[in-house]
Design a protein around this motif. Sequence first.
Motif, PDB file in Angstrom:
ATOM      1  N   UNK A   3       0.813  -1.211   0.000  1.00  0.00           N
ATOM      2  CA  UNK A   3       0.000   0.000   0.000  1.00  0.00           C
ATOM      3  C   UNK A   3       0.847   1.261   0.000  1.00  0.00           C
ATOM      4  N   UNK A   4       0.405   2.255  -0.754  1.00  0.00           N
ATOM      5  CA  UNK A   4       1.135   3.517  -0.851  1.00  0.00           C
ATOM      6  C   UNK A   4       0.458   4.634  -0.059  1.00  0.00           C
ATOM      7  N   UNK A   5      -0.852   4.602   0.024  1.00  0.00           N
ATOM      8  CA  UNK A   5      -1.613   5.638   0.712  1.00  0.00           C
ATOM      9  C   UNK A   5      -2.248   5.041   1.964  1.00  0.00           C
ATOM     10  N   UNK A   6      -1.625   5.300   3.116  1.00  0.00           N
ATOM     11  CA  UNK A   6      -2.094   4.724   4.370  1.00  0.00           C
ATOM     12  C   UNK A   6      -3.500   5.198   4.696  1.00  0.00           C
ATOM     13  N   UNK A   7      -3.810   6.461   4.378  1.00  0.00           N
ATOM     14  CA  UNK A   7      -5.130   7.014   4.682  1.00  0.00           C
ATOM     15  C   UNK A   7      -6.222   6.245   3.957  1.00  0.00           C
ATOM     16  N   UNK A   8      -5.978   5.916   2.690  1.00  0.00           N
ATOM     17  CA  UNK A   8      -6.969   5.155   1.917  1.00  0.00           C
ATOM     18  C   UNK A   8      -7.187   3.778   2.533  1.00  0.00           C
ATOM     19  N   UNK A   9      -6.101   3.128   2.916  1.00  0.00           N
ATOM     20  CA  UNK A   9      -6.197   1.784   3.495  1.00  0.00           C
ATOM     21  C   UNK A   9      -6.960   1.816   4.814  1.00  0.00           C
ATOM     22  N   UNK A  10      -6.608   2.762   5.699  1.00  0.00           N
ATOM     23  CA  UNK A  10      -7.257   2.831   7.009  1.00  0.00           C
ATOM     24  C   UNK A  10      -8.735   3.176   6.879  1.00  0.00           C
ATOM     25  N   UNK A  11      -9.054   4.186   6.073  1.00  0.00           N
ATOM     26  CA  UNK A  11     -10.454   4.583   5.910  1.00  0.00           C
ATOM     27  C   UNK A  11     -11.287   3.469   5.303  1.00  0.00           C
ATOM     28  N   UNK A  12     -10.727   2.802   4.309  1.00  0.00           N
ATOM     29  CA  UNK A  12     -11.458   1.716   3.655  1.00  0.00           C
ATOM     30  C   UNK A  12     -11.775   0.603   4.636  1.00  0.00           C
ATOM     31  N   UNK A  13     -10.787   0.203   5.419  1.00  0.00           N
ATOM     32  CA  UNK A  13     -10.982  -0.876   6.394  1.00  0.00           C
ATOM     33  C   UNK A  13     -11.928  -0.451   7.510  1.00  0.00           C
ATOM     34  N   UNK A  14     -11.750   0.766   8.005  1.00  0.00           N
ATOM     35  CA  UNK A  14     -12.562   1.230   9.122  1.00  0.00           C
ATOM     36  C   UNK A  14     -14.033   1.355   8.727  1.00  0.00           C
ATOM     37  N   UNK A  15     -14.291   2.086   7.656  1.00  0.00           N
ATOM     38  CA  UNK A  15     -15.667   2.305   7.220  1.00  0.00           C
ATOM     39  C   UNK A  15     -16.277   1.005   6.700  1.00  0.00           C
ATOM     40  N   UNK A  16     -15.506   0.260   5.928  1.00  0.00           N
ATOM     41  CA  UNK A  16     -16.027  -0.993   5.375  1.00  0.00           C
ATOM     42  C   UNK A  16     -16.377  -2.004   6.443  1.00  0.00           C
ATOM     43  N   UNK A  17     -15.530  -2.126   7.459  1.00  0.00           N
ATOM     44  CA  UNK A  17     -15.794  -3.078   8.540  1.00  0.00           C
ATOM     45  C   UNK A  17     -16.988  -2.642   9.376  1.00  0.00           C
ATOM     46  N   UNK A  18     -17.115  -1.339   9.613  1.00  0.00           N
ATOM     47  CA  UNK A  18     -18.279  -0.832  10.360  1.00  0.00           C
ATOM     48  C   UNK A  18     -19.567  -1.149   9.605  1.00  0.00           C
ATOM     49  N   UNK A  19     -19.537  -0.949   8.290  1.00  0.00           N
ATOM     50  CA  UNK A  19     -20.724  -1.264   7.481  1.00  0.00           C
ATOM     51  C   UNK A  19     -21.032  -2.758   7.543  1.00  0.00           C
ATOM     52  N   UNK A  20     -19.998  -3.578   7.374  1.00  0.00           N
ATOM     53  CA  UNK A  20     -20.201  -5.020   7.418  1.00  0.00           C
ATOM     54  C   UNK A  20     -20.713  -5.501   8.760  1.00  0.00           C
ATOM     55  N   UNK A  21     -20.192  -4.901   9.833  1.00  0.00           N
ATOM     56  CA  UNK A  21     -20.642  -5.266  11.174  1.00  0.00           C
ATOM     57  C   UNK A  21     -22.057  -4.756  11.433  1.00  0.00           C
ATOM     58  N   UNK A  22     -22.354  -3.568  10.936  1.00  0.00           N
ATOM     59  CA  UNK A  22     -23.669  -2.960  11.140  1.00  0.00           C
ATOM     60  C   UNK A  22     -24.771  -3.784  10.481  1.00  0.00           C
ATOM     61  N   UNK A  23     -24.525  -4.234   9.278  1.00  0.00           N
ATOM     62  CA  UNK A  23     -25.538  -5.038   8.587  1.00  0.00           C
ATOM     63  C   UNK A  23     -25.388  -6.531   8.900  1.00  0.00           C
ATOM     64  N   UNK A  24     -24.413  -6.860   9.765  1.00  0.00           N
ATOM     65  CA  UNK A  24     -24.172  -8.247  10.181  1.00  0.00           C
ATOM     66  C   UNK A  24     -24.021  -9.156   8.964  1.00  0.00           C
ATOM     67  N   UNK A  25     -23.109  -8.769   8.090  1.00  0.00           N
ATOM     68  CA  UNK A  25     -22.931  -9.465   6.820  1.00  0.00           C
ATOM     69  C   UNK A  25     -22.585 -10.931   7.008  1.00  0.00           C
ATOM     70  N   UNK A  26     -21.588 -11.196   7.848  1.00  0.00           N
ATOM     71  CA  UNK A  26     -21.147 -12.567   8.038  1.00  0.00           C
ATOM     72  C   UNK A  26     -22.216 -13.405   8.732  1.00  0.00           C
ATOM     73  N   UNK A  27     -22.864 -12.852   9.742  1.00  0.00           N
ATOM     74  CA  UNK A  27     -23.883 -13.590  10.472  1.00  0.00           C
ATOM     75  C   UNK A  27     -25.078 -13.941   9.581  1.00  0.00           C
ATOM     76  N   UNK A  28     -25.541 -12.965   8.795  1.00  0.00           N
ATOM     77  CA  UNK A  28     -26.687 -13.213   7.921  1.00  0.00           C
ATOM     78  C   UNK A  28     -26.363 -14.255   6.858  1.00  0.00           C
ATOM     79  N   UNK A  29     -25.170 -14.169   6.320  1.00  0.00           N
ATOM     80  CA  UNK A  29     -24.774 -15.124   5.290  1.00  0.00           C
ATOM     81  C   UNK A  29     -24.709 -16.539   5.851  1.00  0.00           C
ATOM     82  N   UNK A  30     -24.049 -16.697   6.986  1.00  0.00           N
ATOM     83  CA  UNK A  30     -23.915 -18.011   7.590  1.00  0.00           C
ATOM     84  C   UNK A  30     -25.256 -18.560   8.054  1.00  0.00           C
ATOM     85  N   UNK A  31     -26.077 -17.711   8.668  1.00  0.00           N
ATOM     86  CA  UNK A  31     -27.380 -18.167   9.144  1.00  0.00           C
ATOM     87  C   UNK A  31     -28.277 -18.600   7.995  1.00  0.00           C
TER      88      UNK A  31
END
Length: 238
Positions: free
Chosen positions: A61-89
């Motif tokens: 990675x060259x742009x740390x800000x892009x990596x951190x923001x992507x992971x932070x916001x993306x994980x919050x969204x995934x956790x908020x909609x319970x992506x893994x739980x809904x898929x597995x259930x």
Amino acid sequence: MYDFIDAIPAAGSIINALAIIVGSMIGLIIQRRLPERITMVAFQVIGLFVLALGMQMTFQGKNILVVILSLLVGTIIGEWIELEEKLQNGLKKMRTRMIERGFQFGGDHLVEGFLTAFLLFCMGSMAILGAFEEGVGKPPNLLLVKSMMDFVSSIALASTLGIGVLFSAIPLFIYQGGLTLGAFCLNGFISDIMIDEITAVGGIMLLGLAFSILNLKQFKVFNMIPSLLLVVVFSLFL
């Protein structure tokens, strides 16, 4: 070796499917005679390799800000909609309903083995990351590592759940091959810098997966999947 692999479309998915087929056949032959300690040691070695691979990818990675923001916001969204739980259930409910209807194959739990293997082999982050990696023209390193993991897993699963595990190779190839094709079609719109940031985000996801494999810390890695979409957006504007 990579020249030969690169000449075959979706070669990583083909190798992955063949690994599951061969592993399942071995599992059916040995029928629960595989020592648990052998499987455990194999997973530990692969877990360490995934850890090293994740670290290598992260440093691209060259742009740390892009990596951190992507992971932070993306994980919050995934956790908020319970992506893994809904898929597995959802998959578990489908498996339960089909088993209750008595779908068997010669006394073997065909559907149970099929759906259990599908959940394990296709719903992890490595399937998506690996297919995407191959689709953008890189060697299918992730899918080759995943093939080793699935080979070991298919031996253990097939020795317990039977021939349904072998049949899971079919949807795996369709699923991963489709992702590879999609990534290939979008390749012209993706710059080298963007690929580096996507690789870095994927590397951090692999680190989480490695920790889970090694039983050091369990991460819901599938909830991080939205990060792979957000890193494309953030790379365009940051």
